[in-house]
Design an enzyme around this catalytic site. Structure first.
Site, PDB file in Angstrom:
ATOM      1  N   CYS A 110       0.868  -1.426  -0.049  1.00 52.54           N
ATOM      2  CA  CYS A 110      -0.195   0.011   0.053  1.00 52.54           C
ATOM      3  C   CYS A 110       1.041   1.570   0.220  1.00 52.54           C
ATOM      4  O   CYS A 110       2.189   1.202  -0.348  1.00 52.54           O
ATOM      5  CB  CYS A 110      -1.009  -0.020   1.002  1.00 52.54           C
ATOM      6  SG  CYS A 110      -0.161  -0.012   2.964  1.00 52.54           S
ATOM      7  N   ASN A 127       2.191   1.617   4.268  1.00 49.70           N
ATOM      8  CA  ASN A 127       2.556   0.320   5.081  1.00 49.70           C
ATOM      9  C   ASN A 127       2.122   0.328   6.688  1.00 49.70           C
ATOM     10  O   ASN A 127       2.874  -0.106   7.496  1.00 49.70           O
ATOM     11  CB  ASN A 127       4.179  -0.005   5.114  1.00 49.70           C
ATOM     12  CG  ASN A 127       4.148  -1.509   5.415  1.00 49.70           C
ATOM     13  OD1 ASN A 127       5.270  -1.667   5.972  1.00 49.70           O
ATOM     14  ND2 ASN A 127       3.224  -2.351   5.371  1.00 49.70           N
ATOM     15  N   CYS A 185      -1.508   1.062   7.382  1.00 45.94           N
ATOM     16  CA  CYS A 185      -3.269   0.813   7.397  1.00 45.94           C
ATOM     17  C   CYS A 185      -3.369  -0.685   6.703  1.00 45.94           C
ATOM     18  O   CYS A 185      -3.930  -1.441   7.452  1.00 45.94           O
ATOM     19  CB  CYS A 185      -3.803   1.677   6.913  1.00 45.94           C
ATOM     20  SG  CYS A 185      -3.595   3.306   7.937  1.00 45.94           S
ATOM     21  N   ARG A 186      -3.659  -0.441   5.307  1.00 45.43           N
ATOM     22  CA  ARG A 186      -4.018  -1.505   4.811  1.00 45.43           C
ATOM     23  C   ARG A 186      -3.163  -2.850   4.584  1.00 45.43           C
ATOM     24  O   ARG A 186      -3.688  -4.070   4.734  1.00 45.43           O
ATOM     25  CB  ARG A 186      -4.611  -1.086   3.279  1.00 45.43           C
ATOM     26  CG  ARG A 186      -5.407  -0.083   3.297  1.00 45.43           C
ATOM     27  CD  ARG A 186      -5.598   0.509   1.864  1.00 45.43           C
ATOM     28  NE  ARG A 186      -4.526   1.660   1.713  1.00 45.43           N
ATOM     29  CZ  ARG A 186      -4.419   2.152   0.559  1.00 45.43           C
ATOM     30  NH1 ARG A 186      -5.061   2.276  -0.336  1.00 45.43           N
ATOM     31  NH2 ARG A 186      -3.422   2.836   0.576  1.00 45.43           N
ATOM     32  N   SER A 187      -1.799  -2.661   4.062  1.00 39.03           N
ATOM     33  CA  SER A 187      -1.211  -4.012   3.676  1.00 39.03           C
ATOM     34  C   SER A 187      -0.684  -4.692   4.962  1.00 39.03           C
ATOM     35  O   SER A 187      -0.653  -5.871   4.873  1.00 39.03           O
ATOM     36  CB  SER A 187       0.065  -3.443   2.982  1.00 39.03           C
ATOM     37  OG  SER A 187       0.987  -2.389   3.442  1.00 39.03           O
ATOM     38  N   ASP A 197      -7.900   3.937   0.786  1.00 45.04           N
ATOM     39  CA  ASP A 197      -7.125   4.185   1.652  1.00 45.04           C
ATOM     40  C   ASP A 197      -8.060   4.644   2.873  1.00 45.04           C
ATOM     41  O   ASP A 197      -8.656   5.880   2.763  1.00 45.04           O
ATOM     42  CB  ASP A 197      -6.271   5.423   1.099  1.00 45.04           C
ATOM     43  CG  ASP A 197      -4.972   5.639   2.259  1.00 45.04           C
ATOM     44  OD1 ASP A 197      -5.148   5.572   3.447  1.00 45.04           O
ATOM     45  OD2 ASP A 197      -4.174   6.518   1.812  1.00 45.04           O
TER      46      ASP A 197
HETATM   47  P1  4NP Z   1      -1.948   2.780   3.961  1.00 52.98           P
HETATM   48  O1  4NP Z   1      -2.481   4.216   4.534  1.00 52.98           O
HETATM   49  O2  4NP Z   1      -1.019   3.178   2.647  1.00 52.98           O
HETATM   50  O3  4NP Z   1      -3.006   1.925   3.842  1.00 52.98           O
HETATM   51  O4  4NP Z   1      -0.827   2.670   5.075  1.00 52.98           O
HETATM   52  C1  4NP Z   1      -1.931   5.345   4.627  1.00 52.98           C
HETATM   53  C2  4NP Z   1      -0.894   5.753   5.559  1.00 52.98           C
HETATM   54  C3  4NP Z   1      -0.318   6.768   5.783  1.00 52.98           C
HETATM   55  C4  4NP Z   1      -0.179   7.798   4.686  1.00 52.98           C
HETATM   56  C5  4NP Z   1      -1.309   7.401   3.642  1.00 52.98           C
HETATM   57  C6  4NP Z   1      -1.880   6.432   3.609  1.00 52.98           C
HETATM   58  N1  4NP Z   1       0.234   9.025   4.795  1.00 52.98           N
HETATM   59  O5  4NP Z   1       0.207   9.921   3.892  1.00 52.98           O
HETATM   60  O6  4NP Z   1       0.973   9.417   5.624  1.00 52.98           O
END
Ligand code: 4NP
Length: 158
Positions: free
Chosen positions: A13, A16, A18-20, A127
């Site tokens: 993702c 790294n 939240c989702r993955s 996201d």
């Molecule tokens: P992820 O979510 O890609 O599912 O881990 C996010 C976590 C942090 C950010 C964006 C998406 N960020 O912009 O910091």
């Protein structure tokens, strides 16, 4: 099975956190239930903002809600330097997918997390970072809905 003989699968993702990481533990738990021990699963982000950090607390508590554990997770980044360490990539969304191709991943080895529920019009795992708690439950349900399909696909590849 010996670690070096395992098929290496990376969930990808953006951050790294939240989702993955959630995808990693969901699929690991289904693989364990099915006694599929010939996979090595990890997760990584295309961005570098959270390297070394724990999972987002909302993903960590979602994991606990469903009997899973993200307490050991530490975020890492996928780059063009380490992209060749993996046999398969599972991207959470189209942006992750395109970023992996830009880093030099072989397109035939890059999957989309939700391609197993709708192969013709593949939705993203959106996201949830900037949204509310419901987005994390939604993401969890999308991951669960595709975990068996992903493993069945991988099992057919060897
Ligand atoms: P992820 O979510 O890609 O599912 O881990 C996010 C976590 C942090 C950010 C964006 C998406 N960020 O912009 O910091």
């Amino acid at each position: 099975m010996n670690e070096s003989n395992k098929t290496r699968v990376l969930f990808v993702c953006l951050g790294n956190i939240c989702r993955s990481p959630l995808a990693e533990v969901v699929v690991k738990s289904v693989a364990k239930q099915r006694a599929l021990d010939h996979y090595h699963f990890e997760s990584a982000g295309t961005g570098d903002w959270h390297i070394g950090k724990s999972a987002d607390h909302r993903s960590a508590s979602k994991a606990i809600d469903h009997g899973l554990d993200l307490s050991q997770h530490r975020a890492q980044q996928i780059t063009d330097q380490n992209i060749h360490n993996w046999n398969w990539f599972v991207a959470m969304d189209q942006a992750n997918y395109q970023d992996l191709l830009s880093m030099g991943a072989d397109a035939s080895k890059v999957l989309l997390m939700r391609q197993f529920e709708n192969p013709t019009n593949i939705p993203d795992v959106p996201d949830p970072y900037y949204g509310g708690a419901a987005g994390f439950e939604d993401a969890y349900q999308m991951l669960v809905a595709n975990a068996e399909g992903l493993l069945e696909f991988l099992e057919l590849q060897h």
